[in-house]
Scaffold this motif. Sequence first.
Motif, PDB file in Angstrom:
ATOM      1  N   ILE A 196       0.834  -1.194   0.000  1.00 32.06           N
ATOM      2  CA  ILE A 196       0.000   0.000   0.000  1.00 32.06           C
ATOM      3  C   ILE A 196       0.873   1.248   0.000  1.00 32.06           C
ATOM      4  CG2 ILE A 196      -1.867   1.211   1.185  1.00 32.06           C
ATOM      5  CD1 ILE A 196      -2.444  -1.655   0.003  1.00 32.06           C
ATOM      6  N   SER A 197       1.992   1.190   0.691  1.00 31.07           N
ATOM      7  CA  SER A 197       2.896   2.348   0.701  1.00 31.07           C
ATOM      8  C   SER A 197       3.490   2.587  -0.680  1.00 31.07           C
ATOM      9  CB  SER A 197       4.006   2.149   1.742  1.00 31.07           C
ATOM     10  OG  SER A 197       4.784   1.004   1.454  1.00 31.07           O
ATOM     11  N   ASP A 198       3.794   1.502  -1.423  1.00 27.57           N
ATOM     12  CA  ASP A 198       4.280   1.649  -2.799  1.00 27.57           C
ATOM     13  C   ASP A 198       3.233   2.343  -3.659  1.00 27.57           C
ATOM     14  OD1 ASP A 198       6.648   0.320  -2.242  1.00 27.57           O
ATOM     15  OD2 ASP A 198       5.853  -1.637  -2.853  1.00 27.57           O
ATOM     16  N   ILE A 199       1.987   1.944  -3.483  1.00 24.46           N
ATOM     17  CA  ILE A 199       0.896   2.512  -4.275  1.00 24.46           C
ATOM     18  C   ILE A 199       0.694   3.986  -3.936  1.00 24.46           C
ATOM     19  CG2 ILE A 199      -1.619   2.453  -4.624  1.00 24.46           C
ATOM     20  CD1 ILE A 199      -1.284  -0.660  -4.154  1.00 24.46           C
ATOM     21  N   ASN A 200       0.663   4.297  -2.642  1.00 21.52           N
ATOM     22  CA  ASN A 200       0.485   5.687  -2.211  1.00 21.52           C
ATOM     23  C   ASN A 200       1.603   6.565  -2.705  1.00 21.52           C
ATOM     24  OD1 ASN A 200      -1.921   5.121  -0.876  1.00 21.52           O
ATOM     25  ND2 ASN A 200      -0.925   4.736   1.084  1.00 21.52           N
ATOM     26  N   LYS A 201       2.828   6.053  -2.632  1.00 26.11           N
ATOM     27  CA  LYS A 201       3.982   6.820  -3.100  1.00 26.11           C
ATOM     28  C   LYS A 201       3.885   7.094  -4.586  1.00 26.11           C
ATOM     29  CE  LYS A 201       9.048   6.826  -3.009  1.00 26.11           C
ATOM     30  NZ  LYS A 201       9.220   7.131  -4.446  1.00 26.11           N
ATOM     31  N   SER A 202       3.472   6.096  -5.362  1.00 29.14           N
ATOM     32  CA  SER A 202       3.385   6.293  -6.813  1.00 29.14           C
ATOM     33  C   SER A 202       2.344   7.335  -7.190  1.00 29.14           C
ATOM     34  CB  SER A 202       3.066   4.959  -7.503  1.00 29.14           C
ATOM     35  OG  SER A 202       1.738   4.588  -7.273  1.00 29.14           O
TER      36      SER A 202
END
Length: 205
Positions: A196-202
């Motif tokens: 989820i952090s990867d998605i939010n960062k992107s």
Amino acid sequence: MTTEIFLPTTENMLRAGEMIRRGELVAFPTETVYGLGADGLNVEACRKIYIAKGRPQNKPLTLHVADFTQIAELAEISSVAEKLIKKFCPGPLTLILPKKDIVPDFVTCGSKGVGIRFPDNKIAQDLIKISGRAIAAPSANISGEAAPITAREVFDNLSGRVRMILDGGECLVGISSTVLDLTDGIKVLRQGTISISDINKSLCD
């Protein structure tokens, strides 16, 4: 029905593509797990997936594609979806997007959203291209059993239920894809290797 395991030679890939076009089932590797594939726009072919797996009739199927143009043919792509596609696809991400009329309601179990995945696996991509179809492909196992990461595990699970298994060795990821529902905001339905952090960062980049 006799089940056989085949190496992904040119001849066998052509045969597999023809089987998909004829409405038959083919098990094949992705980077996550092996999938049980059928022509995703052919209702009768997709019905065979439910029968072979003993899959509950209220669980929609995800359509696997091999390029970005194919996604646009199947679903509406928002700016958020486009950003995620460019960042993570091909890869272990499934996006549920508003479906276009070309996608049968049977595939989505009546939902207006369709799951789309662009696998990062050459055998999967080649099979989609050779068949000329978007391929519906849940994990190649009896529902409730562990998702297979080798061709032998598919054979042990589905022998007598699928004719052809393409052997691409052991899947690199080994767990199912992250699933995001983008039909109404952003909802995480399942977290896989993409966090989820990867998605939010992107989305913030």
